[in-house]
Scaffold this motif. Structure first.
Motif: not given
Length: 229
Positions: A31-33, A54-56, A87-92
């Motif tokens: 969960k992300c803001f 997404s993982n971050v 937002a939700c994002g990807s570690s890359d």
């Protein structure tokens, strides 16, 4: 700072909200803001359940500057416009710096990440202008069509080691966009992956290698500045 507005430009807000929602991918049970602030100040927003991929949680700061010589932009004065996003994002994407420079614009996106539910990454750093690196690309910028009729030379700076082209004629509301110029490798390494968008990166006049251009967050942010600013 008040966000800059393009003289005479339309503002299809609902269109860009959809574009932003598409580009900002989510992931797993994290969960992300999610929020955006057109003054560049940190925001919080609502907690959302991220989708697959997404993982971050990611914070993104965009500095967008437009040359006042661009037709229709005389009252913008070349002053940078800031956009902050969570937002939700990807570690890359974490700690990456993504730059797109056209004949009339410069956009730099810097990112910071964290990996726990509803965590709040710090505001990413402001990226200062760098010196010319010797690469020259043909550039254009057009927010009324998915093609450019006029090109001019763009001198790349810093880590902008790629030339790029980008076009999209499938924005909702009948809006289109086309641009070309210099890009960082971080832009070209990410897959935009959206039907109807034509993109290409290449390493200048002596290198004909092409690939998908980058930038889930940066292109979404760019469109938000152009149409929602």
């Amino acid at each position: 700072m008040e966000p800059a507005r393009s003289a005479g430009a339309t503002s299809p807000g609902s269109c860009l909200i959809c574009v932003l929602a598409f580009f900002i991918a989510g992931g797993n049970a994290l969960k992300c803001f999610e929020c955006k602030d057109l003054s560049g100040n940190p925001c919080v927003g609502e907690s959302v359940l991220c989708h697959s991929g997404s993982n971050v949680c990611i914070s993104s700061l965009v500095q967008y500057q437009i040359d006042p010589s661009l037709p229709g932009a005389q009252n913008l004065g070349g002053v940078p416009t800031w956009l902050f996003m969570r937002a939700c994002g990807s570690s890359d994407q974490c700690s990456s710096i993504i730059t797109l420079r056209t004949s009339y614009t410069r956009m730099v996106t810097s990112n910071q990440c964290c990996m726990s539910d509803n965590c709040s990454p710090p505001k990413p750093p402001v990226i200062s202008e760098q010196s010319e690196n010797g690469l020259t690309c043909m550039g254009c910028f057009n927010v009324t069509s998915d093609s450019c009729q006029e090109y001019k030379s763009v001198k790349c700076r810093g880590s902008e080691q790629q030339c790029f082209t980008y076009s999209n004629k499938h924005l909702e509301g009948g809006d289109s966009i086309a641009m070309a110029g210099c890009a960082t490798q971080t832009a070209c390494d990410l897959d935009l992956g959206y039907d109807g968008i034509k993109t290409q990166c290449y390493g200048g006049c002596s290198n004909n290698r092409s690939s998908q251009i980058a930038s889930s967050l940066s292109i979404a942010a760019f469109l938000a500045v152009v149409y929602l600013g």
